[in-house]
Scaffold this motif. Structure first.
Motif, PDB file in Angstrom:
ATOM      1  N   ARG A 158      11.537  -4.531  25.555  1.00  0.00           N
ATOM      2  CA  ARG A 158      10.652  -4.044  24.494  1.00  0.00           C
ATOM      3  C   ARG A 158      10.237  -5.206  23.613  1.00  0.00           C
ATOM      4  N   VAL A 159       8.984  -5.154  23.147  1.00  0.00           N
ATOM      5  CA  VAL A 159       8.454  -6.139  22.202  1.00  0.00           C
ATOM      6  C   VAL A 159       7.833  -5.374  21.036  1.00  0.00           C
ATOM      7  N   GLU A 160       8.233  -5.716  19.833  1.00  0.00           N
ATOM      8  CA  GLU A 160       7.731  -5.040  18.636  1.00  0.00           C
ATOM      9  C   GLU A 160       7.191  -6.071  17.659  1.00  0.00           C
ATOM     10  N   ILE A 161       6.059  -5.745  17.048  1.00  0.00           N
ATOM     11  CA  ILE A 161       5.511  -6.565  15.969  1.00  0.00           C
ATOM     12  C   ILE A 161       6.159  -6.115  14.668  1.00  0.00           C
ATOM     13  N   LYS A 162       6.920  -6.996  14.076  1.00  0.00           N
ATOM     14  CA  LYS A 162       7.657  -6.624  12.868  1.00  0.00           C
ATOM     15  C   LYS A 162       6.786  -6.682  11.621  1.00  0.00           C
ATOM     16  N   ALA A 163       5.893  -7.631  11.548  1.00  0.00           N
ATOM     17  CA  ALA A 163       5.054  -7.771  10.357  1.00  0.00           C
ATOM     18  C   ALA A 163       3.773  -8.500  10.721  1.00  0.00           C
ATOM     19  N   ILE A 164       2.698  -8.101  10.054  1.00  0.00           N
ATOM     20  CA  ILE A 164       1.411  -8.782  10.141  1.00  0.00           C
ATOM     21  C   ILE A 164       0.969  -9.064   8.717  1.00  0.00           C
ATOM     22  N   ASP A 165       0.964 -10.329   8.350  1.00  0.00           N
ATOM     23  CA  ASP A 165       0.664 -10.726   6.972  1.00  0.00           C
ATOM     24  C   ASP A 165      -0.694 -11.395   6.921  1.00  0.00           C
ATOM     25  N   PRO A 166      -1.715 -10.707   6.381  1.00  0.00           N
ATOM     26  CA  PRO A 166      -3.032 -11.344   6.207  1.00  0.00           C
ATOM     27  C   PRO A 166      -3.008 -12.289   5.010  1.00  0.00           C
ATOM     28  N   PRO A 167      -4.056 -13.064   4.805  1.00  0.00           N
ATOM     29  CA  PRO A 167      -4.126 -13.974   3.652  1.00  0.00           C
ATOM     30  C   PRO A 167      -4.082 -13.211   2.327  1.00  0.00           C
ATOM     31  N   PRO A 168      -3.647 -13.876   1.246  1.00  0.00           N
ATOM     32  CA  PRO A 168      -3.566 -13.185  -0.062  1.00  0.00           C
ATOM     33  C   PRO A 168      -4.892 -12.606  -0.527  1.00  0.00           C
ATOM     34  N   SER A 169      -5.993 -13.338  -0.300  1.00  0.00           N
ATOM     35  CA  SER A 169      -7.296 -12.816  -0.726  1.00  0.00           C
ATOM     36  C   SER A 169      -7.653 -11.537   0.025  1.00  0.00           C
ATOM     37  N   ILE A 170      -7.316 -11.519   1.307  1.00  0.00           N
ATOM     38  CA  ILE A 170      -7.590 -10.312   2.105  1.00  0.00           C
ATOM     39  C   ILE A 170      -6.692  -9.161   1.643  1.00  0.00           C
ATOM     40  N   LYS A 171      -5.455  -9.476   1.285  1.00  0.00           N
ATOM     41  CA  LYS A 171      -4.560  -8.437   0.771  1.00  0.00           C
ATOM     42  C   LYS A 171      -5.123  -7.827  -0.507  1.00  0.00           C
ATOM     43  N   GLU A 172      -5.615  -8.697  -1.394  1.00  0.00           N
ATOM     44  CA  GLU A 172      -6.182  -8.193  -2.645  1.00  0.00           C
ATOM     45  C   GLU A 172      -7.408  -7.326  -2.381  1.00  0.00           C
ATOM     46  N   ALA A 173      -8.274  -7.770  -1.457  1.00  0.00           N
ATOM     47  CA  ALA A 173      -9.459  -6.968  -1.125  1.00  0.00           C
ATOM     48  C   ALA A 173      -9.067  -5.635  -0.492  1.00  0.00           C
ATOM     49  N   MET A 174      -8.038  -5.674   0.358  1.00  0.00           N
ATOM     50  CA  MET A 174      -7.582  -4.432   0.980  1.00  0.00           C
ATOM     51  C   MET A 174      -6.991  -3.485  -0.051  1.00  0.00           C
ATOM     52  N   GLU A 175      -6.255  -4.040  -1.013  1.00  0.00           N
ATOM     53  CA  GLU A 175      -5.707  -3.189  -2.065  1.00  0.00           C
ATOM     54  C   GLU A 175      -6.811  -2.547  -2.899  1.00  0.00           C
ATOM     55  N   LYS A 176      -7.848  -3.339  -3.211  1.00  0.00           N
ATOM     56  CA  LYS A 176      -8.981  -2.769  -3.956  1.00  0.00           C
ATOM     57  C   LYS A 176      -9.676  -1.670  -3.149  1.00  0.00           C
ATOM     58  N   GLN A 177      -9.836  -1.926  -1.853  1.00  0.00           N
ATOM     59  CA  GLN A 177     -10.467  -0.926  -1.004  1.00  0.00           C
ATOM     60  C   GLN A 177      -9.632   0.348  -0.928  1.00  0.00           C
ATOM     61  N   MET A 178      -8.328   0.164  -0.773  1.00  0.00           N
ATOM     62  CA  MET A 178      -7.445   1.334  -0.722  1.00  0.00           C
ATOM     63  C   MET A 178      -7.458   2.088  -2.046  1.00  0.00           C
ATOM     64  N   ARG A 179      -7.494   1.335  -3.161  1.00  0.00           N
ATOM     65  CA  ARG A 179      -7.553   1.986  -4.471  1.00  0.00           C
ATOM     66  C   ARG A 179      -8.857   2.763  -4.626  1.00  0.00           C
ATOM     67  N   ALA A 180      -9.955   2.153  -4.164  1.00  0.00           N
ATOM     68  CA  ALA A 180     -11.248   2.846  -4.235  1.00  0.00           C
ATOM     69  C   ALA A 180     -11.251   4.103  -3.372  1.00  0.00           C
ATOM     70  N   GLU A 181     -10.641   4.011  -2.195  1.00  0.00           N
ATOM     71  CA  GLU A 181     -10.565   5.187  -1.327  1.00  0.00           C
ATOM     72  C   GLU A 181      -9.738   6.293  -1.971  1.00  0.00           C
ATOM     73  N   ARG A 182      -8.627   5.893  -2.594  1.00  0.00           N
ATOM     74  CA  ARG A 182      -7.798   6.904  -3.271  1.00  0.00           C
ATOM     75  C   ARG A 182      -8.545   7.541  -4.436  1.00  0.00           C
ATOM     76  N   ASP A 183      -9.252   6.702  -5.218  1.00  0.00           N
ATOM     77  CA  ASP A 183     -10.038   7.254  -6.327  1.00  0.00           C
ATOM     78  C   ASP A 183     -11.125   8.194  -5.809  1.00  0.00           C
ATOM     79  N   LYS A 184     -11.746   7.806  -4.701  1.00  0.00           N
ATOM     80  CA  LYS A 184     -12.776   8.666  -4.116  1.00  0.00           C
ATOM     81  C   LYS A 184     -12.181   9.998  -3.680  1.00  0.00           C
ATOM     82  N   ARG A 185     -11.043   9.943  -2.992  1.00  0.00           N
ATOM     83  CA  ARG A 185     -10.408  11.192  -2.566  1.00  0.00           C
ATOM     84  C   ARG A 185      -9.997  12.038  -3.762  1.00  0.00           C
ATOM     85  N   ALA A 186      -9.535  11.361  -4.832  1.00  0.00           N
ATOM     86  CA  ALA A 186      -9.152  12.116  -6.032  1.00  0.00           C
ATOM     87  C   ALA A 186     -10.357  12.814  -6.647  1.00  0.00           C
ATOM     88  N   VAL A 187     -11.495  12.093  -6.716  1.00  0.00           N
ATOM     89  CA  VAL A 187     -12.723  12.701  -7.275  1.00  0.00           C
ATOM     90  C   VAL A 187     -13.186  13.865  -6.405  1.00  0.00           C
TER      91      VAL A 187
END
Length: 343
Positions: A158-187
């Motif tokens: 068996r082979v498992e990918i334990k972690a995939i770490d994108p660059p910090p800027s991409i992480k920040e953009a992904m967090e903003k996108q996820m936050r926007a998606e959550r806000d959209k779903r909340a609205v």
């Protein structure tokens, strides 16, 4: 004395020879034996014998499934983003001879093969697909590693990918996108809740209006039935008592003032039958009407002129009383008509 020492040395050498001859292999272990530097055989778990000095144990392997965690390796995706991927490898040695003589360091070889395979696989995927296709990547890695390590006497389970770490800027953009998606779903959820609330409120108001209308309808029907029964009883009573036109005219005059009692009545038309009704009431109480006292017939003659003369003042008084009653009735009818006109 010298003979005793010799026997002791011989005994010690014999014991050492026996000890060096016997090899006890634990369960799930395998020992590779070399004779004069050449592979001779693999010892299985249990009691084994070798030739001292001639045979020696070269490598010892654990045949149980083992885990190897590699260090994070930088990999470039299709959209030119560098991500660090950390993998976990589950492998098992199936052929100790091949693991010892087919590859110098099988762990380093597996690690490098994993890195090159990851770069080939991830290079054809963008970041989003890389983050969501772990199962696909695991299957491709396992297939490549299993084919490559088969000749090394190793089976990759068996082979498992334990972690995939994108660059910090991409992480920040992904967090903003996820936050926007959550806000959209909340609205959206909030709007859906308000919509359901308004629908339920409107449905409740509709049901309330329907019930009130039905209640008002039933009340009006009952009131109409009551009024119809009252009118029917009055009609039956009038016909049962054989009321003439004079009584009906008097009741008609009594009803006229009620026609003008409405709050919004600013204009009232006097019916044309009012004068006729007043005349009928006046005639009803006049001396010539049926309410006057009947006169005697010719068969019954007065006993004497004195008796007739005595009764004359009484009849005159009665006639005057009837005239006054008729006058009062006429005045009362005139007052009713005047009030009706004034109203």
């Amino acid at each position: 004395m010298g003979i005793d020492i010799l026997f002791i040395v011989i005994a010690v050498l014999a014991v050492l020879a026996v000890v060096s001859t016997v090899r006890i292999v634990p369960q799930a272990r395998a020992y590779n034996i070399e004779r004069f530097g050449r592979y001779q055989r693999t010892l299985n778990p249990g009691l084994n014998f070798i030739i001292p000095v001639v045979d020696r144990v070269n490598t010892r392997y654990d045949l149980r499934e083992q885990v190897f965690s590699s260090k994070p390796q930088p990999v470039i995706t299709e959209d030119n983003l560098v991500v660090n991927i950390d993998t976990v490898l589950y492998y098992q040695i199936t052929e100790p001879r091949a693991a010892a003589y087919e590859v110098a360091n099988y762990l380093a070889a597996i690690d490098q093969l994993t890195v090159t395979t990851l770069r080939n696989v991830i290079g054809g995927m963008d970041l989003e697909r890389t983050l969501t296709s772990r199962e696909e990547i695991n299957s491709m890695l396992r297939g490549v590693l299993d084919d490559a390590t088969g000749k090394w006497g190793i089976r990759v389970n068996r082979v498992e990918i334990k972690a995939i770490d994108p660059p910090p800027s991409i992480k920040e953009a992904m967090e903003k996108q996820m936050r926007a998606e959550r806000d959209k779903r909340a609205v959206v959820l909030h709007a859906e809740g308000e919509r359901q609330q308004r629908i339920l409120t409107a449905e409740g108001a509709r049901q309330q209006a329907i019930l009130e209308a039905q209640g008002d309808q039933q009340a009006r029907i009952l009131r109409a039935d009551g009024e119809a029964q009252a009118v029917e009883r009055v009609f039956q009573a009038v016909h049962a008592n054989n009321a003439d036109s004079k009584v009906l005219a008097y009741k008609y005059l009594e009803t006229l003032p009620h026609l003008a009692n409405g709050e919004g009545n600013t204009f009232w038309v006097i019916p044309g039958e009012l004068s006729q009704a007043v005349q009928n009431v006046s005639k009803a109480f006049s001396p010539d009407s049926g309410f006057a006292a009947p006169t005697g017939s010719g068969q019954e003659a007065p006993e004497s002129e004195e008796h007739a003369g005595a009764e004359a003042p009484a009849q005159l008084t009665a006639g005057q009383h009837r005239d006054s009653s008729a006058a009062e009735a006429a005045d009362h009818a005139a007052e009713i008509a005047a009030e009706a006109v004034a109203g």
